[in-house]
Design a protein around this motif. Structure first.
Motif, PDB file in Angstrom:
ATOM      1  N   ASN A  64      27.074  38.037  89.085  1.00 49.64           N
ATOM      2  CA  ASN A  64      27.470  36.986  90.027  1.00 49.64           C
ATOM      3  C   ASN A  64      28.839  37.249  90.651  1.00 49.64           C
ATOM      4  O   ASN A  64      29.297  36.468  91.479  1.00 49.64           O
ATOM      5  CB  ASN A  64      27.478  35.625  89.324  1.00 49.64           C
ATOM      6  N   SER A  65      29.488  38.331  90.238  1.00 54.60           N
ATOM      7  CA  SER A  65      30.774  38.732  90.814  1.00 54.60           C
ATOM      8  C   SER A  65      30.555  40.009  91.622  1.00 54.60           C
ATOM      9  O   SER A  65      30.109  41.024  91.070  1.00 54.60           O
ATOM     10  CB  SER A  65      31.798  38.981  89.705  1.00 54.60           C
ATOM     11  N   PRO A  66      30.838  39.998  92.918  1.00 55.40           N
ATOM     12  CA  PRO A  66      30.537  41.166  93.758  1.00 55.40           C
ATOM     13  C   PRO A  66      31.121  42.480  93.248  1.00 55.40           C
ATOM     14  O   PRO A  66      30.441  43.510  93.265  1.00 55.40           O
ATOM     15  CB  PRO A  66      31.126  40.783  95.122  1.00 55.40           C
ATOM     16  N   THR A  67      32.380  42.467  92.802  1.00 58.34           N
ATOM     17  CA  THR A  67      33.004  43.720  92.388  1.00 58.34           C
ATOM     18  C   THR A  67      32.438  44.231  91.060  1.00 58.34           C
ATOM     19  O   THR A  67      32.298  45.442  90.864  1.00 58.34           O
ATOM     20  CB  THR A  67      34.528  43.543  92.259  1.00 58.34           C
ATOM     21  N   GLY A  92      34.765  11.600  84.235  1.00 53.47           N
ATOM     22  CA  GLY A  92      33.763  12.590  84.589  1.00 53.47           C
ATOM     23  C   GLY A  92      34.383  13.934  84.911  1.00 53.47           C
ATOM     24  O   GLY A  92      33.844  14.988  84.562  1.00 53.47           O
ATOM     25  N   THR A  93      35.544  13.902  85.567  1.00 46.82           N
ATOM     26  CA  THR A  93      36.260  15.146  85.871  1.00 46.82           C
ATOM     27  C   THR A  93      36.697  15.852  84.594  1.00 46.82           C
ATOM     28  O   THR A  93      36.658  17.085  84.498  1.00 46.82           O
ATOM     29  CB  THR A  93      37.493  14.850  86.746  1.00 46.82           C
ATOM     30  N   ILE A  94      37.099  15.077  83.593  1.00 40.59           N
ATOM     31  CA  ILE A  94      37.498  15.666  82.304  1.00 40.59           C
ATOM     32  C   ILE A  94      36.328  16.411  81.675  1.00 40.59           C
ATOM     33  O   ILE A  94      36.469  17.530  81.173  1.00 40.59           O
ATOM     34  CB  ILE A  94      38.019  14.570  81.352  1.00 40.59           C
ATOM     35  N   ILE A  95      35.137  15.800  81.703  1.00 42.40           N
ATOM     36  CA  ILE A  95      33.961  16.438  81.110  1.00 42.40           C
ATOM     37  C   ILE A  95      33.628  17.734  81.841  1.00 42.40           C
ATOM     38  O   ILE A  95      33.410  18.786  81.228  1.00 42.40           O
ATOM     39  CB  ILE A  95      32.754  15.481  81.138  1.00 42.40           C
ATOM     40  N   VAL A  96      33.584  17.680  83.174  1.00 41.42           N
ATOM     41  CA  VAL A  96      33.241  18.866  83.965  1.00 41.42           C
ATOM     42  C   VAL A  96      34.268  19.972  83.740  1.00 41.42           C
ATOM     43  O   VAL A  96      33.916  21.147  83.568  1.00 41.42           O
ATOM     44  CB  VAL A  96      33.144  18.513  85.461  1.00 41.42           C
ATOM     45  N   SER A  97      35.553  19.608  83.727  1.00 38.55           N
ATOM     46  CA  SER A  97      36.613  20.608  83.520  1.00 38.55           C
ATOM     47  C   SER A  97      36.485  21.248  82.148  1.00 38.55           C
ATOM     48  O   SER A  97      36.647  22.462  82.003  1.00 38.55           O
ATOM     49  CB  SER A  97      37.988  19.960  83.685  1.00 38.55           C
ATOM     50  N   GLY A  98      36.202  20.429  81.141  1.00 37.20           N
ATOM     51  CA  GLY A  98      36.049  20.962  79.793  1.00 37.20           C
ATOM     52  C   GLY A  98      34.890  21.930  79.677  1.00 37.20           C
ATOM     53  O   GLY A  98      34.993  22.977  79.034  1.00 37.20           O
ATOM     54  N   LEU A  99      33.773  21.594  80.327  1.00 36.20           N
ATOM     55  CA  LEU A  99      32.617  22.482  80.290  1.00 36.20           C
ATOM     56  C   LEU A  99      32.898  23.787  81.014  1.00 36.20           C
ATOM     57  O   LEU A  99      32.473  24.863  80.579  1.00 36.20           O
ATOM     58  CB  LEU A  99      31.400  21.779  80.912  1.00 36.20           C
ATOM     59  N   MET A 100      33.634  23.725  82.126  1.00 37.11           N
ATOM     60  CA  MET A 100      33.951  24.935  82.871  1.00 37.11           C
ATOM     61  C   MET A 100      34.925  25.819  82.107  1.00 37.11           C
ATOM     62  O   MET A 100      34.811  27.043  82.086  1.00 37.11           O
ATOM     63  CB  MET A 100      34.503  24.582  84.254  1.00 37.11           C
ATOM     64  N   LEU A 101      35.909  25.194  81.463  1.00 37.29           N
ATOM     65  CA  LEU A 101      36.897  25.978  80.724  1.00 37.29           C
ATOM     66  C   LEU A 101      36.298  26.638  79.502  1.00 37.29           C
ATOM     67  O   LEU A 101      36.823  27.627  78.999  1.00 37.29           O
ATOM     68  CB  LEU A 101      38.077  25.071  80.311  1.00 37.29           C
ATOM     69  N   SER A 102      35.179  26.081  79.004  1.00 37.09           N
ATOM     70  CA  SER A 102      34.549  26.673  77.841  1.00 37.09           C
ATOM     71  C   SER A 102      33.781  27.941  78.182  1.00 37.09           C
ATOM     72  O   SER A 102      33.338  28.660  77.312  1.00 37.09           O
ATOM     73  CB  SER A 102      33.594  25.661  77.188  1.00 37.09           C
ATOM     74  N   ARG A 103      33.592  28.221  79.485  1.00 41.36           N
ATOM     75  CA  ARG A 103      32.912  29.433  79.895  1.00 41.36           C
ATOM     76  C   ARG A 103      33.841  30.625  79.744  1.00 41.36           C
ATOM     77  O   ARG A 103      35.044  30.499  79.620  1.00 41.36           O
ATOM     78  CB  ARG A 103      32.485  29.310  81.368  1.00 41.36           C
ATOM     79  N   GLY A 104      33.222  31.812  79.781  1.00 34.40           N
ATOM     80  CA  GLY A 104      34.036  33.007  79.692  1.00 34.40           C
ATOM     81  C   GLY A 104      34.684  33.327  81.031  1.00 34.40           C
ATOM     82  O   GLY A 104      34.487  32.651  82.030  1.00 34.40           O
ATOM     83  N   SER A 105      35.463  34.399  81.055  1.00 35.14           N
ATOM     84  CA  SER A 105      36.118  34.818  82.291  1.00 35.14           C
ATOM     85  C   SER A 105      36.007  36.322  82.429  1.00 35.14           C
ATOM     86  O   SER A 105      35.767  37.050  81.458  1.00 35.14           O
ATOM     87  CB  SER A 105      37.589  34.378  82.316  1.00 35.14           C
ATOM     88  N   LEU A 106      36.176  36.770  83.667  1.00 34.38           N
ATOM     89  CA  LEU A 106      36.028  38.183  83.999  1.00 34.38           C
ATOM     90  C   LEU A 106      37.288  38.725  84.638  1.00 34.38           C
ATOM     91  O   LEU A 106      38.123  37.980  85.135  1.00 34.38           O
ATOM     92  CB  LEU A 106      34.884  38.379  85.011  1.00 34.38           C
ATOM     93  N   ILE A 107      37.379  40.024  84.638  1.00 32.26           N
ATOM     94  CA  ILE A 107      38.429  40.686  85.404  1.00 32.26           C
ATOM     95  C   ILE A 107      38.001  42.120  85.670  1.00 32.26           C
ATOM     96  O   ILE A 107      37.221  42.693  84.918  1.00 32.26           O
ATOM     97  CB  ILE A 107      39.775  40.658  84.654  1.00 32.26           C
TER      98      ILE A 107
END
Length: 321
Positions: free
Chosen positions: A148-151, A306-321
């Motif tokens: 899902n990341s072009p590079t 609701g923003t707190i829940i969404v932010s928490g779920l997003m932050l629990s995902r991994g990250s790329l570089i």
């Protein structure tokens, strides 16, 4: 009956509680915050005492990463990559270096590039590349995020690559328990990888959609290896950790009995979800009985939670570089 009266007093606004459910009073809200803080501190404390019981549930394995990567290449009409031991050694060295020097980047603070680790492992490349990921919980989640990341996708479906190596390593990075996944691609002076004729290639498979908290991606260009008549560079002293052998570096991380991130997120979602439900009931009853309030904006509070829940779920995902 007394229990139901207490429950009604706590959950439903009426004249007896000044038209504000007791569960939404300031002292109750303070108690919820305190409960979450104590819960999180307690989980972290017991994790230190019993890491095998309370840990990070992660199911990432080299064979799964290889299969998922090659599935994407075959869907794009490319030949599969071969798992190369020396590239896996280089990937393990890169992961170890990131933990040892506490950085999350393609180039180290000391100026080491991915190509330094590849050369030190003994792999003589004409084309090379690197993908990094951290804090994912499954092999498919890692590869889906890369696609899902072009590079990162460009590395996976690059026709010139012939070999790939992986390392999956647990450690502490920037003060947090982290699982690093390093994927290194390469091609030697051998003949380039043959592509499957387009007429025979299968139609591209759909890529699963996944929300990934992704830091800005830096395109890392591969540096060509020396010409055939030039001597191969010797491994840099101290570049490869002593525990790395010349076999493929593969670490299977067993799932503990309790998954800390999952448990913490679940607890937070439950508490915040209950508060949202109470606010919705409060708004309905107040509107139905046309109660006039000078303070309190339920819809704003619901959106905030609701923003707190969404932010928490997003932050629990991994990250790329």
């Amino acid at each position: 009956m007394r229990f139901f009266r207490i429950l009604y007093h706590w959950l439903v606004p009426h004249e007896g509680n000044n038209h504000r459910a007791k569960a939404l009073h300031h002292d109750a809200l303070f108690a919820y915050v305190l409960l979450l803080c104590v819960f999180n501190l307690g989980i972290r404390y017991f994790h230190g005492k019993a890491p095998d019981v309370l840990g990070y549930a992660i199911d990432i394995r080299v064979d799964q990463l290889l299969a998922a990567t090659n599935a994407q290449r075959e869907a794009a009409g490319l030949s599969p990559l071969r798992l190369d031991n020396t590239l896996s050694v280089a990937a393990a060295a890169k992961a170890s270096d990131m933990f040892a020097n506490n950085y999350w980047a393609h180039n180290s603070p000391q100026g080491k590039t991915p190509w330094d680790f590849i050369i030190a492992s003994g792999y003589r490349y004409t084309l090379a590349g690197e993908n990094l990921a951290k804090n994912f919980q499954t092999s498919d989640g890692v590869v889906d995020a890369w696609m899902n990341s072009p590079t990162h996708k460009a590395n996976i479906v690059k026709g010139g690559y012939r070999d790939v190596g992986f390392a999956i390593v647990n450690g502490v990075l920037n003060g947090e328990e982290t699982t690093l996944v390093v994927q290194m691609f390469g091609a030697t002076n051998a003949a380039p990888v043959a592509q499957i004729p387009k007429a025979e290639a299968a139609a591209p498979a759909p890529v699963a959609s996944e929300v990934v908290t992704e830091e800005p991606v830096t395109v890392v260009p591969a540096e060509p290896a020396a010409a055939n008549d030039e001597p191969v560079k010797q491994p840099a002293i101290g570049l490869l950790p002593s525990f790395i052998s010349n076999t493929a570096f593969e670490q299977v991380i067993a799932s503990p009995k309790v998954n800390i991130p999952g448990l913490t997120n679940t607890m937070t979602v439950i508490v915040v979800g209950v508060l949202i439900g109470l606010l919705a009931v409060d708004a309905f009853v107040v509107n139905k009985h046309r109660v006039v309030r000078l303070t309190g904006h339920n819809m704003a509070h619901i959106l905030f939670l609701g923003t707190i829940i969404v932010s928490g779920l997003m932050l629990s995902r991994g990250s790329l570089i």
